[in-house]
Design a protein around this motif. Structure first.
Motif, PDB file in Angstrom:
ATOM      1  N   ASP A  61       0.842  -1.197   0.000  1.00  0.00           N
ATOM      2  CA  ASP A  61       0.000   0.000   0.000  1.00  0.00           C
ATOM      3  C   ASP A  61       0.883   1.254   0.000  1.00  0.00           C
ATOM      4  N   THR A  62       0.229   2.388  -0.073  1.00  0.00           N
ATOM      5  CA  THR A  62       0.945   3.660  -0.197  1.00  0.00           C
ATOM      6  C   THR A  62       1.824   3.928   1.021  1.00  0.00           C
ATOM      7  N   LEU A 108       0.139  -2.891  -5.539  1.00  0.00           N
ATOM      8  CA  LEU A 108      -0.866  -1.820  -5.395  1.00  0.00           C
ATOM      9  C   LEU A 108      -1.807  -1.956  -6.593  1.00  0.00           C
ATOM     10  N   ARG A 110      -5.352  -2.279  -6.786  1.00  0.00           N
ATOM     11  CA  ARG A 110      -6.797  -2.160  -6.568  1.00  0.00           C
ATOM     12  C   ARG A 110      -7.411  -1.060  -7.436  1.00  0.00           C
ATOM     13  N   ARG A 112      -9.887   1.548  -7.098  1.00  0.00           N
ATOM     14  CA  ARG A 112     -10.504   2.137  -5.901  1.00  0.00           C
ATOM     15  C   ARG A 112     -11.929   2.615  -6.168  1.00  0.00           C
ATOM     16  N   GLU A 124      -5.023   2.211  -8.486  1.00  0.00           N
ATOM     17  CA  GLU A 124      -3.677   2.221  -7.925  1.00  0.00           C
ATOM     18  C   GLU A 124      -2.658   1.954  -9.031  1.00  0.00           C
ATOM     19  N   GLU A 182      -1.878  10.507  -6.625  1.00  0.00           N
ATOM     20  CA  GLU A 182      -1.299  10.325  -5.292  1.00  0.00           C
ATOM     21  C   GLU A 182       0.169   9.973  -5.532  1.00  0.00           C
ATOM     22  N   THR A 221       1.516   6.520  -6.883  1.00  0.00           N
ATOM     23  CA  THR A 221       0.934   5.331  -6.251  1.00  0.00           C
ATOM     24  C   THR A 221      -0.541   5.126  -6.624  1.00  0.00           C
ATOM     25  N   ALA A 222      -1.206   6.187  -7.071  1.00  0.00           N
ATOM     26  CA  ALA A 222      -2.600   6.047  -7.512  1.00  0.00           C
ATOM     27  C   ALA A 222      -2.953   7.246  -8.383  1.00  0.00           C
TER      28      ALA A 222
END
Ligand code: MLT
Ligand code: ZN
Length: 483
Positions: A61-62, A108, A110, A112, A124, A182, A221-222
């Protein structure tokens, strides 16, 4: 263990401490250290570079991405963000000395959120482009970005490299589709700029700084991506043409007819299609007679009742009558649609199988594409007799992959040793036509040495100041983009 360098410098001990620290942060699933496991992350798709990762961090994750970046910065170790590792310019490979950590974003993965009213998709970095396209399609929308490597390439890398691809003519490059990002910054801070706003005029546009920076300013990251209405009708034609100038003329006719429907206009040389027929199993020419030039034309529209097929037939009939097209086939089924695209998408793979390649991912104003191909072909043939000249690509946006394959009998290493001379030869033509030495693949590790000549002066100086401000230690994807 604190995130601080050891008082006395012992590089081997520092690296061992960093690996141990990363292990604590990420757990066994999140860190690869065995050479057999890390080796694939050290090599690029083209096998131009063989790096040796100190370790491969696989955060989930981030927050873990931020922790990895902080730990590497504290240890003075370079961080090499890596998505699907499909770079054509060595943009995601670590150094060969085993000093850099590869930061894989693959976990990462997903989706979202997807919103068919806002027309946005929040994903992500490790989601593949294909999976992102599918998520959009499930919401009855289109993510209008398509590249040959979309099954493997991940959104983070797609954005970090500002990928272009086949639909730029209609929807622009990756940067035109980004509403929010992100990003983990080089100091480990997380910038949450995942805004879903189509209008937002509030100071410097930070997201566009990270798009195309190839991971040298931070780790994406996203992202929030802009979606388009999903086409209700799609038509695809594969055309044989007498010349590249005829391809440009056909492009102009299609644009004049219905510019909003033109979704892709791809050029292929006869020699390039021959390589696909020879090296890609199942590939077949859909026309009776081979040609020196081909175009793949895709029209698409969300408008119901747009009579696309009739429009395409009408333009092609006129072009046939005027000698701009010598033969053409329109896809009659989903399978044929895929088979026609395969002739285009497999160009790079076929060239790889045919021997050593030199790639020139160049762009010129659209009107200059025929001149680019004629002049660069003549110059390369004069430089190295027997060289196989296989240009192809996105004629509709002026981006041609002016690729060259080694002469049949030449030693691959000898051919690659001529790589700089070949690139300079093509580059001289591109420069004379006001083009760019890298249209969509980026600069990576292959081309930073070209930056002073092409982007020197105030432009490169400003890039250096931005880099120094955000990454004063120079540890974010070292050796890429800036010379
Ligand atoms: C493509 O459009 O297929 C790629 O950018 C591949 C290449 O340049 O070889
Ligand atoms: Zn391309």
């Amino acid at each position: 263990m604190p995130d601080s360098p050891s008082p006395r410098s012992d590089p081997a001990a520092d690296r061992a401490r960093l690996v141990a620290r990363l292990g604590e942060l990420l757990g066994p699933r999140g860190l690869l250290t065995e050479p057999a496991d890390t080796a694939p992350y050290g090599e690029d798709w083209r096998r131009l570079y063989c790096g040796r990762p100190l370790a491969v961090a696989r955060p989930a994750d981030t927050a873990q991405v931020a922790a990895v970046v902080r730990a590497c910065m504290a240890a003075g170790a370079g961080v090499v963000p890596q998505g699907g590792n499909t770079s054509m310019v060595g943009g995601a490979v670590p150094a060969a000395d085993g000093s850099e950590v590869v930061l894989s974003l693959a976990r990462l993965n997903r989706v979202r959120a997807v919103d068919a009213i806002d027309m946005t998709l929040t994903v992500e970095a490790g989601v593949t482009l294909k999976a992102a396209q599918q998520a959009a399609a499930e919401a009855d929308c289109l993510l209008p970005l398509s590249v040959a490597s979309e099954g493997t390439a991940q959104i983070g890398g797609i954005l970090a490299t500002n990928a272009g691809g086949n639909n730029t003519v209609r929807y622009g490059n990756a940067r035109d589709l980004v509403l929010g990002l992100e990003v983990v910054l080089p100091d480990g801070a997380v910038w949450n700029g995942l805004r879903r706003l189509h209008k937002d005029n509030t100071g410097y546009c930070l997201r566009q700084l990270f798009v195309g920076a190839e991971g040298t300013l931070g780790v994406i990251t996203a992202a929030v991506l802009k979606l388009a209405p999903r086409p209700r009708a799609v038509e695809l034609a594969f055309c044989a043409l007498p010349s590249c100038a005829a391809a440009l003329a056909l492009f102009r006719r299609l644009q004049a007819r219905d510019p909003a429907a033109l979704q892709a206009f791809e050029y292929m040389s006869g020699a390039g299609v021959e390589l696909v027929l020879r090296h890609i199993p199942g590939a077949a020419l859909p026309l009776a007679v081979p040609s020196g030039h081909y175009a793949l034309v895709e029209l698409a529209t969300p408008r119901p009742g747009a009579a696309l097929r009739a429009a395409l037939e009408n333009v092609l009939e006129g072009a046939l009558a005027d000698g701009l097209v010598t033969d053409a086939v329109i896809a009659g089924s989903v399978a044929q649609h895929a088979a026609l695209w395969r002739l285009r998408e497999a160009q790079a793979e076929a060239q790889k199988r045919a021997g050593a390649n030199v790639k020139n991912d160049v762009s010129v104003p659209v009107s200059k594409v025929p001149e680019l191909i004629a002049r660069a072909s003549a110059a390369c043939a004069a430089l190295l007799p027997g060289i196989r000249i296989v240009p192809f690509g996105h004629l509709g946006d002026g981006n041609i992959h002016f690729n060259l394959v080694q002469p049949e009998a030449m030693d691959p290493a000898d051919f690659l040793a001529r790589g700089d001379a070949i690139m300079d030869t093509v580059g001289a033509v591109v420069r004379a036509l006001d083009g760019s030495f890298s249209a969509e693949h980026g600069v990576g590790r292959l081309k930073p040495h070209l930056m002073p000549a092409w982007r020197g002066g105030a432009e490169l100086a400003t890039m250096r100041r931005i880099k120094a401000a955000l990454d004063p230690l120079g540890l974010m994807n070292p050796g890429k983009v800036l010379p």
